[in-house]
Design a protein around this motif. Structure first.
Motif, PDB file in Angstrom:
ATOM      1  N   SER A 340     -28.801  37.466  25.742  1.00 23.38           N
ATOM      2  CA  SER A 340     -27.846  37.001  26.758  1.00 23.38           C
ATOM      3  C   SER A 340     -27.217  38.177  27.507  1.00 23.38           C
ATOM      4  O   SER A 340     -26.898  38.059  28.698  1.00 23.38           O
ATOM      5  CB  SER A 340     -26.772  36.121  26.115  1.00 23.38           C
ATOM      6  OG  SER A 340     -26.179  36.752  24.996  1.00 23.38           O
ATOM      7  N   LEU A 361     -35.029  27.103  31.298  1.00 19.76           N
ATOM      8  CA  LEU A 361     -35.044  27.322  29.850  1.00 19.76           C
ATOM      9  C   LEU A 361     -36.290  26.740  29.185  1.00 19.76           C
ATOM     10  O   LEU A 361     -36.325  26.568  27.968  1.00 19.76           O
ATOM     11  CB  LEU A 361     -33.789  26.701  29.219  1.00 19.76           C
ATOM     12  CG  LEU A 361     -32.440  27.178  29.760  1.00 19.76           C
ATOM     13  CD1 LEU A 361     -31.308  26.445  29.047  1.00 19.76           C
ATOM     14  CD2 LEU A 361     -32.284  28.681  29.613  1.00 19.76           C
ATOM     15  N   PHE A 367     -30.757  28.907  20.725  1.00 23.12           N
ATOM     16  CA  PHE A 367     -29.551  29.542  21.233  1.00 23.12           C
ATOM     17  C   PHE A 367     -28.599  29.850  20.087  1.00 23.12           C
ATOM     18  O   PHE A 367     -28.241  28.957  19.319  1.00 23.12           O
ATOM     19  CB  PHE A 367     -28.816  28.624  22.223  1.00 23.12           C
ATOM     20  CG  PHE A 367     -29.181  28.833  23.658  1.00 23.12           C
ATOM     21  CD1 PHE A 367     -28.535  29.789  24.421  1.00 23.12           C
ATOM     22  CD2 PHE A 367     -30.176  28.063  24.252  1.00 23.12           C
ATOM     23  CE1 PHE A 367     -28.858  29.984  25.750  1.00 23.12           C
ATOM     24  CE2 PHE A 367     -30.506  28.253  25.583  1.00 23.12           C
ATOM     25  CZ  PHE A 367     -29.847  29.209  26.340  1.00 23.12           C
ATOM     26  N   ILE A 372     -24.762  31.015  23.931  1.00 20.69           N
ATOM     27  CA  ILE A 372     -24.358  29.842  24.705  1.00 20.69           C
ATOM     28  C   ILE A 372     -23.154  30.190  25.570  1.00 20.69           C
ATOM     29  O   ILE A 372     -23.114  29.905  26.774  1.00 20.69           O
ATOM     30  CB  ILE A 372     -24.026  28.658  23.767  1.00 20.69           C
ATOM     31  CG1 ILE A 372     -25.283  28.196  23.030  1.00 20.69           C
ATOM     32  CG2 ILE A 372     -23.406  27.503  24.549  1.00 20.69           C
ATOM     33  CD1 ILE A 372     -25.019  27.142  21.975  1.00 20.69           C
ATOM     34  N   LYS A 376     -23.430  30.518  29.720  1.00 17.15           N
ATOM     35  CA  LYS A 376     -22.632  29.598  30.529  1.00 17.15           C
ATOM     36  C   LYS A 376     -21.616  30.349  31.379  1.00 17.15           C
ATOM     37  O   LYS A 376     -21.353  29.964  32.531  1.00 17.15           O
ATOM     38  CB  LYS A 376     -21.935  28.573  29.636  1.00 17.15           C
ATOM     39  CG  LYS A 376     -22.888  27.569  29.011  1.00 17.15           C
ATOM     40  CD  LYS A 376     -22.172  26.340  28.494  1.00 17.15           C
ATOM     41  CE  LYS A 376     -21.155  26.668  27.430  1.00 17.15           C
ATOM     42  NZ  LYS A 376     -20.505  25.433  26.928  1.00 17.15           N
ATOM     43  N   ILE A 391     -29.594  23.608  35.674  1.00 10.38           N
ATOM     44  CA  ILE A 391     -30.359  24.030  34.502  1.00 10.38           C
ATOM     45  C   ILE A 391     -31.604  23.161  34.359  1.00 10.38           C
ATOM     46  O   ILE A 391     -31.528  21.925  34.452  1.00 10.38           O
ATOM     47  CB  ILE A 391     -29.510  23.939  33.220  1.00 10.38           C
ATOM     48  CG1 ILE A 391     -28.341  24.929  33.275  1.00 10.38           C
ATOM     49  CG2 ILE A 391     -30.367  24.232  31.988  1.00 10.38           C
ATOM     50  CD1 ILE A 391     -27.415  24.847  32.092  1.00 10.38           C
ATOM     51  N   ASP A 393     -33.992  22.260  31.512  1.00 11.12           N
ATOM     52  CA  ASP A 393     -33.977  22.358  30.052  1.00 11.12           C
ATOM     53  C   ASP A 393     -34.745  21.178  29.452  1.00 11.12           C
ATOM     54  O   ASP A 393     -34.164  20.270  28.860  1.00 11.12           O
ATOM     55  CB  ASP A 393     -32.525  22.372  29.558  1.00 11.12           C
ATOM     56  CG  ASP A 393     -32.400  22.621  28.061  1.00 11.12           C
ATOM     57  OD1 ASP A 393     -33.413  23.000  27.442  1.00 11.12           O
ATOM     58  OD2 ASP A 393     -31.297  22.437  27.529  1.00 11.12           O
ATOM     59  N   LEU A 398     -30.234  23.879  25.066  1.00  6.24           N
ATOM     60  CA  LEU A 398     -28.839  24.226  25.316  1.00  6.24           C
ATOM     61  C   LEU A 398     -27.999  22.975  25.100  1.00  6.24           C
ATOM     62  O   LEU A 398     -28.021  22.044  25.915  1.00  6.24           O
ATOM     63  CB  LEU A 398     -28.652  24.749  26.743  1.00  6.24           C
ATOM     64  CG  LEU A 398     -27.274  25.289  27.114  1.00  6.24           C
ATOM     65  CD1 LEU A 398     -26.893  26.450  26.212  1.00  6.24           C
ATOM     66  CD2 LEU A 398     -27.237  25.731  28.575  1.00  6.24           C
ATOM     67  N   VAL A 401     -23.633  21.811  28.329  1.00  2.00           N
ATOM     68  CA  VAL A 401     -23.691  22.442  29.640  1.00  2.00           C
ATOM     69  C   VAL A 401     -22.350  22.331  30.358  1.00  2.00           C
ATOM     70  O   VAL A 401     -22.272  22.374  31.577  1.00  2.00           O
ATOM     71  CB  VAL A 401     -24.817  21.841  30.507  1.00  2.00           C
ATOM     72  CG1 VAL A 401     -26.165  22.209  29.942  1.00  2.00           C
ATOM     73  CG2 VAL A 401     -24.663  20.328  30.609  1.00  2.00           C
TER      74      VAL A 401
END
Length: 413
Positions: A340, A361, A367, A372, A376, A391, A393, A398, A401
């Motif tokens: 990250s 993703l 994660f 996370i 974010k 996103i 995903d 994740l 969100v």
């Protein structure tokens, strides 16, 4: 312009530990006894050379025992493991740092206790070296690791020498058994001046990141140590760096570390980053009270424990590309702190255009909780800069969100 949230995260950690006012400054060295107990700092340096810090990160303090692993690495680099191992063993002692003891072969148990550190100091620059030449070799080497010229606090060194009866006894013991050749006074003087080299928390973060990177300086790119030297140094730090608290430390924090009685504390996550803290109040074991708490929180938050079974990602950001008015940030692998941090650094450097930014993703496996939060926060800062964010995903990796302000990020299916 986008900014990195990591310094803000570090500031939160400092705020969390600021109320810990237990412990006392080291009282057996007159100059340290009168030290200000209040400074508090933390610094991180990744193997890619990204430095993050918070608090009193520019205050200088003496390295003290934090110098031990760096001197050990230099001895290994200069003399080779065979000669170094013949002088100093690598076993945890389970004893206090200033214990007068040797193993069955009349060697100090490891280079992290004072007996071992004095013996290691005497290997630097050869047995025939003068004290000043040996100390200057160490100062220059430490300066290379830090990336700036470091100086020696000779006033503190003189103060420490006035209370060095224990180390003098250790040096006489080492000389009696042929471990060192110098006069006991010269050996202790050389070691004391080594310990009196002044650094900041940011300096130590860079120095430790060099060990984490296998000997390549994270800022200059210069190769300063062999990878094997770094591996041996980190191994001894993991088993003996926190003295008779080493077992508990390895269980709870789980990274190679070293403390110093001036209040410094360093830790290294191999292949990822170096960490340093500064807070002068010490616990009964001689380790910084607030420094230990910072490391515990960082280890828990960031998943730094060496024995963690969570996967580690390599290159987290596959690509950042623009298609019309949409910019795609494609991620891959397991999202931990390092992954990250790589994402955040990439978006800070990127000049976004168009209207929409999509975080893809679809190749992300897992994660970690700190990832996370960081991912974010990065998306929120892109949104606050005037872009719409969304996103992609498909595997729901994740779990949440929702941004810190309560708003929800759009999802693309």
């Amino acid at each position: 312009m986008l900014t990195m949230p990591i310094p803000e995260y570090l500031s939160e950690i400092l705020d969390n530990v600021r109320a810990h006012t237990s412990g006392e400054v080291a009282d057996y060295i007159p100059e340290l006894k009168s030290a200000n107990p209040h400074p508090l700092a933390v610094a991180l340096c990744t193997v890619d050379g990204h430095i993050y810090s918070s608090g009193d990160d520019e205050i200088e303090f003496t390295m003290q025992s934090i110098s031990k692993p760096f001197a050990y690495a230099l001895a290994l680099q200069e003399c080779g493991p065979t000669e170094v191992f013949a002088a100093v063993a690598v076993e945890p002692s389970g004893e206090a740092f200033n214990e007068l003891s040797l193993d069955g072969e009349n060697r100090p148990m490891n280079p992290m206790i004072n007996a071992g550190a004095i013996a290691i100091n005497q290997l630097i620059n050869g047995a025939d070296s003068t004290v000043e030449d040996r100390v200057e070799k160490l100062r220059k080497y430490f300066s290379e690791l830090a990336g700036r010229e470091l100086t020696i606090d000779r006033v503190l060194a003189e103060s420490e020498l006035g209370a060095a009866d224990r180390n003098m006894s250790i040096a006489h013991m080492l000389r009696n058994y042929g471990v060192i050749e110098d006069e006991a006074h010269d050996a202790v003087l050389s070691y004391t001046l080594q310990c009196a080299i002044k650094v900041t928390a940011r300096d130590l973060a860079v120095m430790t990141a060099t060990l984490a990177a296998g000997g390549t300086h994270p800022i200059t790119g210069k190769k300063l140590l062999d990878a094997r030297v770094c591996r041996l140094t980190l191994s001894v730090m993991a088993s003996a760096g926190m003295y008779d608290e080493a077992g508990q430390w390895l269980s709870t924090v789980g990274i190679p570390a070293k403390s110093g009685v001036a209040g410094g504390l360093i830790g290294i996550l191999p292949g990822q980053l170096g960490i340093a803290t500064f807070s002068p109040r010490l616990n009964a074991k001689g380790n910084s009270v607030r420094g230990v708490e910072i490391f515990k929180q960082l280890s828990d938050d960031m998943g730094l424990h060496l024995m963690s079974t969570e996967p580690v990602s390599g290159h987290a950001v596959r690509s950042i590309t623009r298609e019309g008015d949409t910019t795609f940030i494609r991620m891959q692998g397991a999202m931990n702190f390092s992954a990250s941090e790589s994402f955040l650094h990439a978006i800070v450097e990127h000049k976004f255009q168009g209207n929409l930014v999509v975080l893809d993703l679809s190749r992300v496996l897992t994660f970690h909780s700190v990832a996370i939060r960081m991912i974010k926060e990065g998306l929120k800062r892109i949104r606050d800069a005037g872009f719409e964010v969304a996103i992609l995903d498909p595997d729901d990796v994740l779990p949440d969100v929702r941004f810190s302000d309560g708003t929800v990020c759009s999802q693309i299916t």
